[in-house]
Design a protein around this motif. Structure first.
Motif, PDB file in Angstrom:
ATOM      1  N   ASP A 346      19.811 -26.129   2.318  1.00  0.00           N
ATOM      2  CA  ASP A 346      18.622 -26.918   2.621  1.00  0.00           C
ATOM      3  C   ASP A 346      17.900 -27.274   1.322  1.00  0.00           C
ATOM      4  OD1 ASP A 346      19.261 -26.478   5.257  1.00  0.00           O
ATOM      5  OD2 ASP A 346      17.905 -24.743   5.443  1.00  0.00           O
ATOM      6  N   SER A 347      17.193 -28.368   1.354  1.00  0.00           N
ATOM      7  CA  SER A 347      16.423 -28.770   0.180  1.00  0.00           C
ATOM      8  C   SER A 347      14.980 -28.291   0.317  1.00  0.00           C
ATOM      9  CB  SER A 347      16.449 -30.289   0.014  1.00  0.00           C
ATOM     10  OG  SER A 347      15.902 -30.931   1.152  1.00  0.00           O
ATOM     11  N   ILE A 348      14.435 -27.805  -0.788  1.00  0.00           N
ATOM     12  CA  ILE A 348      13.032 -27.384  -0.816  1.00  0.00           C
ATOM     13  C   ILE A 348      12.200 -28.572  -1.269  1.00  0.00           C
ATOM     14  CG2 ILE A 348      11.361 -25.823  -1.890  1.00  0.00           C
ATOM     15  CD1 ILE A 348      13.609 -23.815  -2.258  1.00  0.00           C
ATOM     16  N   THR A 349      11.357 -29.060  -0.397  1.00  0.00           N
ATOM     17  CA  THR A 349      10.545 -30.237  -0.729  1.00  0.00           C
ATOM     18  C   THR A 349       9.188 -29.865  -1.297  1.00  0.00           C
ATOM     19  OG1 THR A 349       9.697 -30.336   1.540  1.00  0.00           O
ATOM     20  CG2 THR A 349      11.671 -31.614   1.037  1.00  0.00           C
ATOM     21  N   SER A 350       8.754 -28.628  -1.050  1.00  0.00           N
ATOM     22  CA  SER A 350       7.453 -28.218  -1.571  1.00  0.00           C
ATOM     23  C   SER A 350       7.421 -26.700  -1.713  1.00  0.00           C
ATOM     24  CB  SER A 350       6.316 -28.676  -0.645  1.00  0.00           C
ATOM     25  OG  SER A 350       5.060 -28.214  -1.124  1.00  0.00           O
ATOM     26  N   ALA A 351       6.784 -26.246  -2.778  1.00  0.00           N
ATOM     27  CA  ALA A 351       6.548 -24.811  -2.986  1.00  0.00           C
ATOM     28  C   ALA A 351       5.205 -24.678  -3.679  1.00  0.00           C
ATOM     29  CB  ALA A 351       7.659 -24.193  -3.824  1.00  0.00           C
ATOM     30  N   LYS A 352       4.246 -24.108  -2.990  1.00  0.00           N
ATOM     31  CA  LYS A 352       2.866 -24.057  -3.473  1.00  0.00           C
ATOM     32  C   LYS A 352       2.441 -22.605  -3.666  1.00  0.00           C
ATOM     33  CE  LYS A 352      -1.842 -25.462  -2.137  1.00  0.00           C
ATOM     34  NZ  LYS A 352      -2.635 -26.184  -1.115  1.00  0.00           N
ATOM     35  N   ILE A 353       1.747 -22.362  -4.774  1.00  0.00           N
ATOM     36  CA  ILE A 353       1.246 -21.017  -5.037  1.00  0.00           C
ATOM     37  C   ILE A 353      -0.116 -21.108  -5.710  1.00  0.00           C
ATOM     38  CG2 ILE A 353       2.410 -20.853  -7.291  1.00  0.00           C
ATOM     39  CD1 ILE A 353       2.866 -17.846  -6.631  1.00  0.00           C
ATOM     40  N   SER A 354      -1.027 -20.203  -5.291  1.00  0.00           N
ATOM     41  CA  SER A 354      -2.374 -20.149  -5.850  1.00  0.00           C
ATOM     42  C   SER A 354      -2.662 -18.738  -6.358  1.00  0.00           C
ATOM     43  CB  SER A 354      -3.425 -20.541  -4.794  1.00  0.00           C
ATOM     44  OG  SER A 354      -3.320 -21.893  -4.438  1.00  0.00           O
ATOM     45  N   PHE A 355      -3.488 -18.685  -7.400  1.00  0.00           N
ATOM     46  CA  PHE A 355      -3.908 -17.408  -7.972  1.00  0.00           C
ATOM     47  C   PHE A 355      -5.435 -17.356  -7.925  1.00  0.00           C
ATOM     48  CE2 PHE A 355       0.138 -18.576  -9.746  1.00  0.00           C
ATOM     49  CZ  PHE A 355       0.872 -17.403  -9.627  1.00  0.00           C
ATOM     50  N   LEU A 356      -5.956 -16.326  -7.268  1.00  0.00           N
ATOM     51  CA  LEU A 356      -7.385 -16.218  -6.994  1.00  0.00           C
ATOM     52  C   LEU A 356      -8.060 -15.326  -8.022  1.00  0.00           C
ATOM     53  CD1 LEU A 356      -9.782 -16.789  -5.062  1.00  0.00           C
ATOM     54  CD2 LEU A 356      -9.076 -14.759  -3.767  1.00  0.00           C
ATOM     55  N   ARG A 357      -9.168 -15.809  -8.541  1.00  0.00           N
ATOM     56  CA  ARG A 357      -9.934 -15.044  -9.520  1.00  0.00           C
ATOM     57  C   ARG A 357     -10.701 -13.907  -8.846  1.00  0.00           C
ATOM     58  NH1 ARG A 357     -14.854 -16.992 -13.602  1.00  0.00           N
ATOM     59  NH2 ARG A 357     -15.406 -14.883 -14.222  1.00  0.00           N
ATOM     60  N   MET A 358     -10.769 -12.757  -9.550  1.00  0.00           N
ATOM     61  CA  MET A 358     -11.602 -11.636  -9.140  1.00  0.00           C
ATOM     62  C   MET A 358     -12.782 -11.539 -10.101  1.00  0.00           C
ATOM     63  SD  MET A 358      -8.599  -8.798  -8.539  1.00  0.00           S
ATOM     64  CE  MET A 358      -9.764  -7.501  -8.024  1.00  0.00           C
ATOM     65  N   ASN A 359     -13.854 -10.899  -9.648  1.00  0.00           N
ATOM     66  CA  ASN A 359     -14.983 -10.663 -10.539  1.00  0.00           C
ATOM     67  C   ASN A 359     -14.603  -9.663 -11.613  1.00  0.00           C
ATOM     68  OD1 ASN A 359     -16.739 -12.378  -9.164  1.00  0.00           O
ATOM     69  ND2 ASN A 359     -17.381 -10.761  -7.747  1.00  0.00           N
ATOM     70  N   SER A 360     -15.219  -9.796 -12.789  1.00  0.00           N
ATOM     71  CA  SER A 360     -14.965  -8.860 -13.876  1.00  0.00           C
ATOM     72  C   SER A 360     -15.555  -7.500 -13.547  1.00  0.00           C
ATOM     73  CB  SER A 360     -15.568  -9.385 -15.184  1.00  0.00           C
ATOM     74  OG  SER A 360     -14.998 -10.625 -15.532  1.00  0.00           O
ATOM     75  N   LEU A 361     -14.960  -6.458 -14.093  1.00  0.00           N
ATOM     76  CA  LEU A 361     -15.472  -5.103 -13.896  1.00  0.00           C
ATOM     77  C   LEU A 361     -16.757  -4.876 -14.663  1.00  0.00           C
ATOM     78  CD1 LEU A 361     -12.128  -3.102 -14.177  1.00  0.00           C
ATOM     79  CD2 LEU A 361     -13.431  -3.574 -12.102  1.00  0.00           C
ATOM     80  N   ASN A 362     -16.900  -5.601 -15.765  1.00  0.00           N
ATOM     81  CA  ASN A 362     -18.056  -5.456 -16.643  1.00  0.00           C
ATOM     82  C   ASN A 362     -18.985  -6.643 -16.420  1.00  0.00           C
ATOM     83  OD1 ASN A 362     -19.825  -5.585 -18.907  1.00  0.00           O
ATOM     84  ND2 ASN A 362     -18.390  -4.382 -20.134  1.00  0.00           N
ATOM     85  N   GLU A 363     -20.236  -6.378 -16.091  1.00  0.00           N
ATOM     86  CA  GLU A 363     -21.191  -7.459 -15.830  1.00  0.00           C
ATOM     87  C   GLU A 363     -21.347  -8.357 -17.039  1.00  0.00           C
ATOM     88  OE1 GLU A 363     -25.875  -8.103 -14.510  1.00  0.00           O
ATOM     89  OE2 GLU A 363     -24.942  -6.119 -14.385  1.00  0.00           O
ATOM     90  N   ASN A 364     -21.345  -7.766 -18.248  1.00  0.00           N
ATOM     91  CA  ASN A 364     -21.469  -8.572 -19.459  1.00  0.00           C
ATOM     92  C   ASN A 364     -20.279  -9.495 -19.640  1.00  0.00           C
ATOM     93  OD1 ASN A 364     -23.953  -7.499 -20.214  1.00  0.00           O
ATOM     94  ND2 ASN A 364     -23.007  -5.809 -21.330  1.00  0.00           N
ATOM     95  N   SER A 365     -19.122  -9.079 -19.173  1.00  0.00           N
ATOM     96  CA  SER A 365     -17.932  -9.911 -19.300  1.00  0.00           C
ATOM     97  C   SER A 365     -18.088 -11.202 -18.516  1.00  0.00           C
ATOM     98  CB  SER A 365     -16.692  -9.148 -18.828  1.00  0.00           C
ATOM     99  OG  SER A 365     -16.467  -8.014 -19.625  1.00  0.00           O
ATOM    100  N   ASN A 366     -18.688 -11.107 -17.324  1.00  0.00           N
ATOM    101  CA  ASN A 366     -18.921 -12.320 -16.533  1.00  0.00           C
ATOM    102  C   ASN A 366     -19.830 -13.297 -17.253  1.00  0.00           C
ATOM    103  OD1 ASN A 366     -17.361 -11.898 -14.229  1.00  0.00           O
ATOM    104  ND2 ASN A 366     -18.895 -10.580 -13.292  1.00  0.00           N
ATOM    105  N   ILE A 367     -20.766 -12.762 -18.044  1.00  0.00           N
ATOM    106  CA  ILE A 367     -21.730 -13.602 -18.736  1.00  0.00           C
ATOM    107  C   ILE A 367     -21.144 -14.173 -20.021  1.00  0.00           C
ATOM    108  CG2 ILE A 367     -23.978 -13.625 -19.888  1.00  0.00           C
ATOM    109  CD1 ILE A 367     -24.830 -11.384 -17.964  1.00  0.00           C
ATOM    110  N   VAL A 368     -20.454 -13.320 -20.790  1.00  0.00           N
ATOM    111  CA  VAL A 368     -19.986 -13.698 -22.121  1.00  0.00           C
ATOM    112  C   VAL A 368     -18.625 -14.383 -22.090  1.00  0.00           C
ATOM    113  CG1 VAL A 368     -19.370 -12.816 -24.405  1.00  0.00           C
ATOM    114  CG2 VAL A 368     -21.316 -11.833 -23.159  1.00  0.00           C
ATOM    115  N   LEU A 369     -17.709 -13.884 -21.263  1.00  0.00           N
ATOM    116  CA  LEU A 369     -16.341 -14.381 -21.261  1.00  0.00           C
ATOM    117  C   LEU A 369     -16.126 -15.404 -20.153  1.00  0.00           C
ATOM    118  CD1 LEU A 369     -14.398 -11.027 -21.808  1.00  0.00           C
ATOM    119  CD2 LEU A 369     -15.003 -12.748 -23.518  1.00  0.00           C
ATOM    120  N   GLU A 370     -15.633 -16.551 -20.522  1.00  0.00           N
ATOM    121  CA  GLU A 370     -15.299 -17.578 -19.553  1.00  0.00           C
ATOM    122  C   GLU A 370     -13.841 -17.449 -19.145  1.00  0.00           C
ATOM    123  OE1 GLU A 370     -16.137 -21.341 -21.240  1.00  0.00           O
ATOM    124  OE2 GLU A 370     -18.315 -21.098 -21.181  1.00  0.00           O
ATOM    125  N   GLU A 371     -13.534 -17.947 -17.941  1.00  0.00           N
ATOM    126  CA  GLU A 371     -12.144 -17.974 -17.515  1.00  0.00           C
ATOM    127  C   GLU A 371     -11.419 -19.102 -18.254  1.00  0.00           C
ATOM    128  OE1 GLU A 371     -14.536 -20.800 -15.594  1.00  0.00           O
ATOM    129  OE2 GLU A 371     -14.692 -18.612 -15.271  1.00  0.00           O
TER     130      GLU A 371
END
Length: 488
Positions: A346-371
């Motif tokens: 059979d032929s594969i016409t579509s294959a979709k995958i997503s990766f979901l972001r989680m919150n950082s463990l360190n509150e400062n990381s969320n503020i200082v570090l961008e994804e």
């Protein structure tokens, strides 16, 4: 439905089957659309260094709030000369009528400018750099990674050998400017820059000394004078970038030597030589020439960080990480055998995958570090060769996804060609079914109606993101959704 039922039992995934076109095609042409989903295993992997081919260079030192380690960036650059421009860089020698004590022409002044594209950290932080001249050019016929250190490799020409070696204290925001003008600089209408005057006496590699700034004459630059005299005495040295770096200016190395809390992204570096001349009508003209460091010449960024400090993140199997520069990537094990089971023809016409972001463990990381903004998905075995060969995404074996801030996801909408390619290579390599997510920067070529990716480089900004996944993932597993065209 026997085959569909068997597939469902083996993969433990949802499957939907629909017959398409049965009323409008001959029986031999009828096909069924089959959908299925499969769990995907991911893990974090460490990177000791990445290829240093970014459009930008980086300079500064910051503390990573996620690991507590220090990240330091230095850079080396050469300078570009347009092909066959040796007759247009400076005015005719007969126009120059101001000479030094030795009877030769002189420059009024000279400076090296570091043009800042953007920065991370506190714009008011005081930083210190040391700029050192190279004694020989770094060869271009090699691949340079972020662990390449021109100083340790012996390319620098220190002051003890007559080379230029100057310190400079700087910050991004110039407090001597008004608030309104600093706002204009930050708006993107102008580049902010670091200026390093090079007006002292200069001794070239042949032992010839050029006089520096004269307080009596209120002008002078040994290095600027050296460049101008070399131009008039040896125009062949200025015919292109290769001749220029070999015979005149091998380049400069900019090293962070003090300060903490600021990392600048350097758009380009300039040598600016100021001079004046008299026209045939007797008019005195103040002018300058700029030697630019551009993508056409070699530029390398040297990154120093504590690799052991990211071990804690790497060993965290409850998620995966993407961390730059030169930190952590995410590896993906695709269940190729399960995907192709009972679907070999059979032929594969579509294959979709997503990766979901989680919150950082360190509150400062969320503020200082961008994804990371942009991710590249490539086969695991292509991690190094992809960048070394200057490849671009082809949607066959390499794909691009951008961060969706609304859904906090990176989505690759159709990687069916990659799945098929991996299946054709099965068992030819221990990592035949593995891919990797790499944060990247893209360079575009724009036309009136579209844009095309012209270059891909490793992300050098300080970014970090946690993704749902890992071998001990407590959330819903990462899944790939597949659509087949199945012949009846």
């Amino acid at each position: 439905m026997g085959i569909a039922g068997l597939t469902l039992a083996i993969s433990s995934c949802d499957e939907e089957t629909r017959t398409m076109g049965n009323t409008v095609t001959e029986p031999v042409d009828r096909f069924v659309v089959v959908t299925d989903t499969f769990p995907v295993v991911t893990r974090s992997i460490k990177t000791d260094s990445v290829l240093s081919t970014s459009v930008y260079s980086y300079l500064g030192r910051v503390k990573d709030p996620e690991t507590g380690s220090y990240i330091t960036s230095d850079y080396m650059t050469q300078f570009h000369i347009l092909e066959n421009s040796s007759t247009t860089l400076f005015p005719p020698k007969s126009y120059l009528h101001d000479f030094g004590d030795d009877g030769g022409i002189v420059a009024d002044s000279c400076e090296i400018k570091i043009m800042i594209n953007t920065y991370q950290g506190d714009s008011l932080t005081a930083m210190k750099l040391t700029m050192t001249e190279l004694k020989t050019p770094v060869p271009e016929n090699a691949q340079y990674y972020t662990d390449f250190d021109p100083e340790a490799e012996g390319y620098l020409r220190p002051a003890s050998e007559g080379g230029i070696c100057q310190n400079k204290v700087y910050s991004v925001s110039d407090l001597l400017l008004s608030d309104s003008l600093r706002g204009v600089y930050r708006s993107g209408k102008f580049y902010e820059y670091i200026s390093i005057p090079v007006n002292g006496a200069y001794t070239d590699k042949n032992g010839v000394t050029y006089e520096g700034y004269s307080s009596a004459k209120k002008r002078g630059s040994g290095y600027g004078t050296y460049l101008m005299r070399m131009y008039y005495d040896h125009p062949e040295y200025f015919k292109n970038s290769l001749a220029f770096k070999r015979n005149v200016c091998p380049g400069f190395y900019f090293k962070t030597t003090n300060g903490l809390g600021l990392m600048v992204e350097v758009a380009y570096t300039q040598i600016v030589v100021y001079y004046h001349y008299t026209t045939t009508s007797g008019k005195v003209v103040n002018d300058s020439h700029v030697f630019n460091a551009t993508e056409e010449v070699l530029q390398t960024t040297h990154i120093t960080n504590d690799k052991s400090s990211i071990d804690r993140l790497w060993q965290d199997n409850t998620c995966t990480y993407l961390k730059t520069p030169s930190g952590l990537f995410t590896e993906i094990d695709f269940p190729i055998d399960a995907i192709k089971l009972n679907h070999e023809k059979d032929s594969i016409t579509s294959a979709k995958i997503s990766f979901l972001r989680m919150n950082s463990l360190n509150e400062n990381s969320n503020i200082v570090l961008e994804e990371p903004t942009t991710l590249l998905l490539i086969e695991r075995d292509s991690l190094y060769t992809y960048f070394e060969k200057r490849k671009v995404p082809d949607n066959i074996s390499s794909y691009i996804a951008t961060y969706n801030s609304t859904y906090k996801t990176y989505t690759f909408n159709n990687i069916s060609s990659l799945i098929s390619t991996m299946y054709s290579k099965r068992n030819k390599s221990p990592r035949w079914n593995k891919a990797i997510l790499v944060p990247v920067q893209l360079e575009y070529i724009y036309s009136s109606s579209s844009s095309t990716v012209a270059g891909v480089a490793n992300e050098m900004n300080i970014n970090s993101v946690r993704l749902i996944g890992g071998t001990e993932n407590a959330h819903e597993p990462v899944r790939i959704s597949v659509i087949y065209n199945k012949n009846e």
